[in-house]
Design a protein around this motif. Structure first.
Motif, mmCIF file in Angstrom:
data_model
loop_
_atom_site.group_PDB
_atom_site.id
_atom_site.type_symbol
_atom_site.label_atom_id
_atom_site.label_comp_id
_atom_site.label_asym_id
_atom_site.label_seq_id
_atom_site.Cartn_x
_atom_site.Cartn_y
_atom_site.Cartn_z
ATOM 1 N N GLU A 1 31.788 72.769 21.333
ATOM 2 C CA GLU A 1 31.121 71.452 21.394
ATOM 3 C C GLU A 1 31.178 70.998 23.240
ATOM 4 O O GLU A 1 30.180 70.451 23.443
ATOM 5 C CB GLU A 1 32.144 70.343 20.987
ATOM 6 N N ALA A 2 32.356 71.476 23.790
ATOM 7 C CA ALA A 2 32.415 70.978 25.166
ATOM 8 C C ALA A 2 32.913 71.873 25.889
ATOM 9 O O ALA A 2 33.436 72.668 25.358
ATOM 10 C CB ALA A 2 33.219 69.333 24.982
ATOM 11 N N ALA A 3 32.713 71.729 27.363
ATOM 12 C CA ALA A 3 33.452 72.597 28.226
ATOM 13 C C ALA A 3 33.916 71.607 29.612
ATOM 14 O O ALA A 3 33.187 70.530 29.803
ATOM 15 C CB ALA A 3 32.671 73.695 28.570
ATOM 16 N N VAL A 4 34.877 72.091 30.288
ATOM 17 C CA VAL A 4 35.139 71.584 31.582
ATOM 18 C C VAL A 4 35.172 72.414 32.718
ATOM 19 O O VAL A 4 35.706 73.490 32.564
ATOM 20 C CB VAL A 4 36.565 70.746 31.602
ATOM 21 N N PHE A 5 34.590 72.194 33.965
ATOM 22 C CA PHE A 5 34.658 72.925 34.930
ATOM 23 C C PHE A 5 35.951 72.812 35.970
ATOM 24 O O PHE A 5 36.400 71.824 36.007
ATOM 25 C CB PHE A 5 33.375 72.621 35.911
ATOM 26 N N LEU A 6 36.360 73.875 36.009
ATOM 27 C CA LEU A 6 37.680 73.887 36.818
ATOM 28 C C LEU A 6 37.645 74.994 38.069
ATOM 29 O O LEU A 6 36.746 75.738 38.206
ATOM 30 C CB LEU A 6 38.582 74.752 35.943
ATOM 31 N N PRO A 7 38.490 74.765 39.058
ATOM 32 C CA PRO A 7 38.501 75.446 40.453
ATOM 33 C C PRO A 7 38.828 76.919 39.991
ATOM 34 O O PRO A 7 38.338 77.737 40.676
ATOM 35 C CB PRO A 7 39.518 74.753 40.981
ATOM 36 N N SER A 8 39.622 77.261 38.945
ATOM 37 C CA SER A 8 39.939 78.414 38.960
ATOM 38 C C SER A 8 40.414 78.992 37.311
ATOM 39 O O SER A 8 40.706 77.899 36.384
ATOM 40 C CB SER A 8 41.255 78.886 39.566
ATOM 41 N N ILE B 1 38.781 69.151 24.848
ATOM 42 C CA ILE B 1 38.170 69.083 26.240
ATOM 43 C C ILE B 1 38.478 67.687 26.835
ATOM 44 O O ILE B 1 38.987 67.570 28.054
ATOM 45 C CB ILE B 1 36.659 69.501 26.142
ATOM 46 N N ASP B 2 38.519 66.527 26.128
ATOM 47 C CA ASP B 2 38.823 65.365 26.689
ATOM 48 C C ASP B 2 40.598 65.487 27.182
ATOM 49 O O ASP B 2 40.724 64.808 28.197
ATOM 50 C CB ASP B 2 38.833 64.138 25.558
ATOM 51 N N GLU B 3 41.314 66.053 26.327
ATOM 52 C CA GLU B 3 42.760 66.085 26.813
ATOM 53 C C GLU B 3 42.726 66.952 28.062
ATOM 54 O O GLU B 3 43.535 66.970 28.737
ATOM 55 C CB GLU B 3 43.337 66.847 25.628
ATOM 56 N N ALA B 4 42.057 68.267 27.947
ATOM 57 C CA ALA B 4 42.086 69.065 28.993
ATOM 58 C C ALA B 4 41.941 68.319 30.334
ATOM 59 O O ALA B 4 42.381 68.686 31.415
ATOM 60 C CB ALA B 4 41.078 70.232 29.003
ATOM 61 N N TRP B 5 40.865 67.396 30.238
ATOM 62 C CA TRP B 5 40.360 66.548 31.526
ATOM 63 C C TRP B 5 41.608 65.705 32.245
ATOM 64 O O TRP B 5 41.894 65.853 33.061
ATOM 65 C CB TRP B 5 39.235 65.678 31.176
ATOM 66 N N GLN C 1 45.646 65.525 36.225
ATOM 67 C CA GLN C 1 47.247 66.034 36.624
ATOM 68 C C GLN C 1 47.477 66.869 37.754
ATOM 69 O O GLN C 1 48.315 66.765 38.527
ATOM 70 C CB GLN C 1 48.085 66.188 35.533
ATOM 71 N N LEU C 2 46.755 68.066 37.486
ATOM 72 C CA LEU C 2 47.114 69.193 38.252
ATOM 73 C C LEU C 2 46.096 69.055 39.618
ATOM 74 O O LEU C 2 46.197 69.884 40.472
ATOM 75 C CB LEU C 2 46.628 70.448 37.372
ATOM 76 N N GLY C 3 45.568 68.076 39.705
ATOM 77 C CA GLY C 3 44.650 67.815 40.978
ATOM 78 C C GLY C 3 43.503 68.764 40.905
ATOM 79 O O GLY C 3 42.928 69.177 41.978
ATOM 80 N N GLY C 4 42.902 69.203 39.668
ATOM 81 C CA GLY C 4 41.899 69.712 39.728
ATOM 82 C C GLY C 4 40.388 68.954 39.582
ATOM 83 O O GLY C 4 39.387 69.488 39.397
ATOM 84 N N ALA C 5 40.649 67.549 39.651
ATOM 85 C CA ALA C 5 39.071 66.701 39.160
ATOM 86 C C ALA C 5 38.623 66.881 40.822
ATOM 87 O O ALA C 5 39.161 66.859 41.806
ATOM 88 C CB ALA C 5 39.782 65.328 39.094
ATOM 89 N N MET C 6 37.238 66.896 40.809
ATOM 90 C CA MET C 6 36.595 67.201 41.976
ATOM 91 C C MET C 6 35.471 66.147 42.353
ATOM 92 O O MET C 6 35.581 65.209 41.412
ATOM 93 C CB MET C 6 35.756 68.619 41.837
ATOM 94 N N ARG C 7 34.875 66.410 43.310
ATOM 95 C CA ARG C 7 33.808 65.224 43.716
ATOM 96 C C ARG C 7 32.518 65.908 43.584
ATOM 97 O O ARG C 7 31.982 66.234 42.560
ATOM 98 C CB ARG C 7 33.896 64.601 45.020
ATOM 99 N N GLN C 8 31.802 66.279 44.849
ATOM 100 C CA GLN C 8 30.301 66.589 44.697
ATOM 101 C C GLN C 8 30.371 68.175 44.498
ATOM 102 O O GLN C 8 29.897 69.121 45.333
ATOM 103 C CB GLN C 8 29.601 66.467 46.035
ATOM 104 N N PHE D 1 47.868 76.197 28.010
ATOM 105 C CA PHE D 1 49.390 76.024 27.763
ATOM 106 C C PHE D 1 49.745 74.670 27.497
ATOM 107 O O PHE D 1 50.474 74.422 26.538
ATOM 108 C CB PHE D 1 50.240 76.775 28.816
ATOM 109 N N ARG D 2 49.261 73.762 28.198
ATOM 110 C CA ARG D 2 49.681 72.378 28.060
ATOM 111 C C ARG D 2 48.946 71.904 26.863
ATOM 112 O O ARG D 2 49.467 70.923 26.057
ATOM 113 C CB ARG D 2 49.304 71.513 29.394
ATOM 114 N N LEU D 3 47.889 72.184 26.659
ATOM 115 C CA LEU D 3 47.222 71.773 25.342
ATOM 116 C C LEU D 3 47.662 72.191 23.896
ATOM 117 O O LEU D 3 47.624 71.505 22.971
ATOM 118 C CB LEU D 3 45.907 72.251 25.339
ATOM 119 N N HIS D 4 48.404 73.560 24.052
ATOM 120 C CA HIS D 4 48.547 73.978 22.663
ATOM 121 C C HIS D 4 49.846 74.287 22.588
ATOM 122 O O HIS D 4 50.338 74.579 21.416
ATOM 123 C CB HIS D 4 47.713 75.352 22.594
#
Ligand SMILES: *Cc1c(COP(=O)(O)O)cnc(C)c1O
Length: 345
Positions: A53-60, A219-223, A228-235, A69-72
């Motif tokens: 249904e959904a996906a999140v973009f991550l740095p790595s 994916i909402d929870e993954a966000w 928390q991990l500092g993976g939220a980005m800008r442009q 691991f945190r989700l499950h």
């Protein structure tokens, strides 16, 4: 002197001119406010490709595994995964530091395990045991030699996992290689797993990034964890554009990397003093040993470097070569010639 033929990793590829143009022209906005149209497009595309249904973009991809691991799992829970896998060896202890879980290595073959391995390892509710809550599948296997899990193998493991109430996570650092080699869509694997991610910075040739897919709720929870991990980005559209470009142009061509890897492997198998490891080459990774020659891997690595070819030395005798978009047929010819020359002297 020709440019270095860099087979040390499939992360060594550089973005092509066309990919850089796509990056330069990307429409961008504030990613963490969902205002970056390019990131949004990439996430929709990745979710559909991976069968979720959904996906999140991550740095790595490493962050994708930590988030899984945190989700499950809850703190102290146990994760079943093969003994050679990335979270055990190459994530700086991140599963403990960020995921608060215990990793239980399963002794598989070529990085793969079976439903009966899961059956044997899954623990009951006894209070003295850690709670088993997650199974991780690495597809393709990295240190297992680039082996491909078949869809049926994943299905068997997933069914056993579900029977025991375990979640299933797929490490898809090279999932596109697996799908191309198996001749199936990415979603054939993805839909069998609660979460699955795809790396853009390996064989797909983008400079950075991975997408983690799952249900909307997951994916909402993954966000939250990404934040928390500092993976939220800008442009971040600038890098998401490279990933989108890779999905359009660099997936089908992985078959060429696989043919080149097999050609390199055949030449290695014929070279006195070298021994191929991990069985037949299925994708873009070629593992071999210098043990029959008595020579150290680091010594052969240096001899090859002097000829402009880089191959990874893993330990005393084991070496790994990875084919990727920056190495063409002529590059493989040069690598083979360098190998023959280095082993003849
Ligand atoms: C490279 C790799 C990762 C980590 O991905 P990054 O994007 O480099 O963090 C995870 N698992 C496997 C099997 C890998 O090869």
């Amino acid at each position: 002197m020709n440019a270095l033929i860099d087979l040390a990793s499939d992360t060594k590829s550089r973005p092509t001119a066309a990919m850089r143009r796509a990056m330069a022209e990307a429409e961008v906005g504030d990613e963490q406010a969902f205002e970056d149209p390019t990131v949004n497009a990439l996430c929709e595309r990745a979710a559909a490709l991976l069968g979720h249904e959904a996906a999140v973009f991550l740095p790595s991809g490493t962050m994708a595994n930590q988030i899984a691991f945190r989700l499950h799992t809850r703190p102290g829970d146990e994760v079943l995964l093969e003994a050679t896998t990335h979270p055990i060896h190459f994530e700086s202890g991140g599963p403990a530091a960020n995921g608060f879980c215990m990793l239980r290595p399963l002794q598989g073959e070529r990085g793969k395990f079976t439903a009966s391995d899961v059956e044997a390892a899954a623990r009951g509710a006894y209070r003295h045991n850690p709670r088993t809550s997650l199974v991780c599948i690495e597809n393709t296997t990295n240190m297992g030699g680039g082996a491909v899990w078949t869809v049926d193998e994943v299905l068997a493991v997933a069914e056993t996992a579900r029977y025991h109430g375990l979640k299933v996570h797929m490490d898809g650092a090279r999932l596109a290689n697996a799908a191309i080699a198996a001749g199936v869509p990415l979603s054939a694997y993805g839909r069998l797993c609660h979460t699955v991610w795809l790396d853009f910075s390996k064989g797909l040739g983008a400079p950075v990034g991975a997408c983690l897919a799952g249900s909307r709720e997951t994916i909402d929870e993954a966000w939250r964890i990404k934040q928390q991990l500092g993976g939220a980005m800008r442009q971040a559209g600038v890098i998401a554009a490279a990933a989108l470009y890779a999905l359009d142009h660099h997936v089908e061509r992985l078959a060429e990397d696989h043919v080149r890897a097999r050609r390199l492997a055949a030449a290695i198998a014929e070279t006195n003093g070298l021994e191929l490891l991990n069985g037949p080459v299925e994708t873009n990774l070629v593992f071999f040993s210098t043990a029959p020659s008595g020579r150290n891997a680091s010594d052969l690595q240096e001899a090859l470097l002097r000829q402009g070819v880089r191959i990874g030395a893993l330990d005393k005798h084991r070496m790994r070569a990875c084919t990727h978009i920056d190495v063409d047929d002529a590059g493989i010819d040069r690598a083979i010639a360098a190998m023959r020359e280095a082993m003849a002297t």
